[in-house]
Design an enzyme around this catalytic site. Structure first.
Site, PDB file in Angstrom:
ATOM      1  N   PRO A   1      31.594  -4.515  20.464  1.00  0.00           N
ATOM      2  CA  PRO A   1      32.157  -3.268  20.991  1.00  0.00           C
ATOM      3  C   PRO A   1      32.948  -3.508  22.268  1.00  0.00           C
ATOM      4  CG  PRO A   1      29.816  -3.029  20.539  1.00  0.00           C
ATOM      5  CD  PRO A   1      30.142  -4.484  20.421  1.00  0.00           C
ATOM      6  N   GLU A   2      34.005  -2.751  22.439  1.00  0.00           N
ATOM      7  CA  GLU A   2      34.829  -2.820  23.649  1.00  0.00           C
ATOM      8  C   GLU A   2      34.274  -1.823  24.662  1.00  0.00           C
ATOM      9  OE1 GLU A   2      38.026  -4.573  23.383  1.00  0.00           O
ATOM     10  OE2 GLU A   2      37.610  -5.134  21.317  1.00  0.00           O
TER      11      GLU A   2
ATOM     12  N   LYS B   1      30.170  -3.491  29.336  1.00  0.00           N
ATOM     13  CA  LYS B   1      29.627  -3.188  28.008  1.00  0.00           C
ATOM     14  C   LYS B   1      28.129  -2.893  28.061  1.00  0.00           C
ATOM     15  CE  LYS B   1      33.005  -6.239  26.148  1.00  0.00           C
ATOM     16  NZ  LYS B   1      33.111  -7.467  25.375  1.00  0.00           N
TER      17      LYS B   1
ATOM     18  N   ASN C   1      37.074  -7.995  21.609  1.00  0.00           N
ATOM     19  CA  ASN C   1      37.979  -8.731  20.715  1.00  0.00           C
ATOM     20  C   ASN C   1      39.312  -8.042  20.449  1.00  0.00           C
ATOM     21  OD1 ASN C   1      36.362 -10.926  20.333  1.00  0.00           O
ATOM     22  ND2 ASN C   1      35.234  -9.976  18.648  1.00  0.00           N
TER      23      ASN C   1
ATOM     24  N   ARG D   1      36.099 -16.687  18.355  1.00  0.00           N
ATOM     25  CA  ARG D   1      36.526 -15.314  18.081  1.00  0.00           C
ATOM     26  C   ARG D   1      37.986 -15.326  17.655  1.00  0.00           C
ATOM     27  NH1 ARG D   1      33.497 -12.910  22.306  1.00  0.00           N
ATOM     28  NH2 ARG D   1      31.341 -12.903  21.645  1.00  0.00           N
TER      29      ARG D   1
END
Ligand SMILES: [Zn+2]
Length: 267
Positions: free
Chosen positions: A2-3, A56, A171, A256
């Site tokens: 999650p961003e 986060k 990401n 990633r």
């Protein structure tokens, strides 16, 4: 993963459901990756005073000065239900359940769950090492630029993900931000001027803020399905600026995926 904007949205939903409410039941349950299952029974009878995102991390504050810190990593999500409402995930996947008379908040598949005293909050390595938060009301851009610049040998795509430099990028934005700013994500940070790094952070903050309101994530300014993003998830499709095919590659120790346009983002 999650961003920061996802966590900020989650905080908004939980804040509306929980703040000023008394906890009638609270429990935690072991999940894969969870080091220790905290005893949340101390929260029963407490009132929720705050819900905030920091990078986060999601922090739920209670009177009596306890704070529940959760970090969703790659698997976790918070859901809000009405009492008695059927959950969308099985009960065995619940890491945390907080109940009030009007709402049930459930963190599913969340590996990081800690109940912290004020002293433990101050000593928390995870929180103390965080860089400036892109979604904080006051964002210290100069501090973030100098922390980024200190990662001089690191590739830009990896540096933007380093929460100790700047908090909130995941990401999606580590690909979208360099595209918007025409920076090559594989170049080392040392190749960029402070002005370029500052520009990337201003863009990251603008995009994250714009996407805390709900709906599909949009960076490219188009709301249509599959139209929202410039490069993330668009490998082998034409660049929205120049038509060159978007490329993707695995980057960093966690491999990633990074997406970029080889023409718009030359080294
Ligand atoms: Zn292009």
């Amino acid at each position: 993963m999650p961003e920061g904007d996802t966590i900020a949205r989650t905080a908004n939903v939980l804040r509306a459901a929980l703040v000023d409410r008394r906890i009638t039941d609270a429990r935690a349950q072991a999940q894969p990756g969870m080091r220790r299952v905290p005893d949340l029974s101390r929260l029963i009878g407490c009132t929720v005073t705050s819900v905030e995102s920091r990078g986060k991390h999601l922090l739920i504050g209670f009177d009596g000065d306890l704070t529940l810190r959760t970090h969703l990593r790659r698997t976790g999500s918070w859901h809000r239900y009405a009492p008695g409402e059927r959950w969308h995930r099985p009960a065995r996947a619940a890491s945390v359940v907080l109940e009030t008379t009007s709402a049930v908040a459930v963190a599913f598949s969340t590996p990081v769950v800690e109940l912290l005293t004020p002293g433990e909050m101050r000593r928390s390595m995870a929180l103390g090492s965080l860089g400036p938060d892109l979604l904080a009301a006051e964002f210290d851009a100069d501090e973030a630029v100098s922390r980024l610049a200190a990662l001089d040998g690191e590739e830009l795509g990896n540096a933007l993900l380093d929460q100790r430099a700047v908090a909130g990028i995941g990401n999606v934005y580590k690909s979208e931000v360099p595209f918007v700013e025409r920076l090559n994500p594989w170049s080392p940070v040392a190749d960029f001027t402070e002005e370029q790094l500052h520009g990337a952070l201003v863009t990251a903050r603008r995009l994250l803020q714009a996407n805390t309101r709900g709906g599909a994530r949009v960076t490219a300014g188009r709301r249509g399905r599959g139209q929202g993003l410039y490069v993330y998830g668009r490998a082998a499709r034409p660049c929205r600026r120049c038509g060159t095919l978007i490329r993707s590659g695995r980057q960093g120790s966690l491999a990633r995926l990074t997406f970029w346009c080889p023409r718009c983002q030359k080294r």
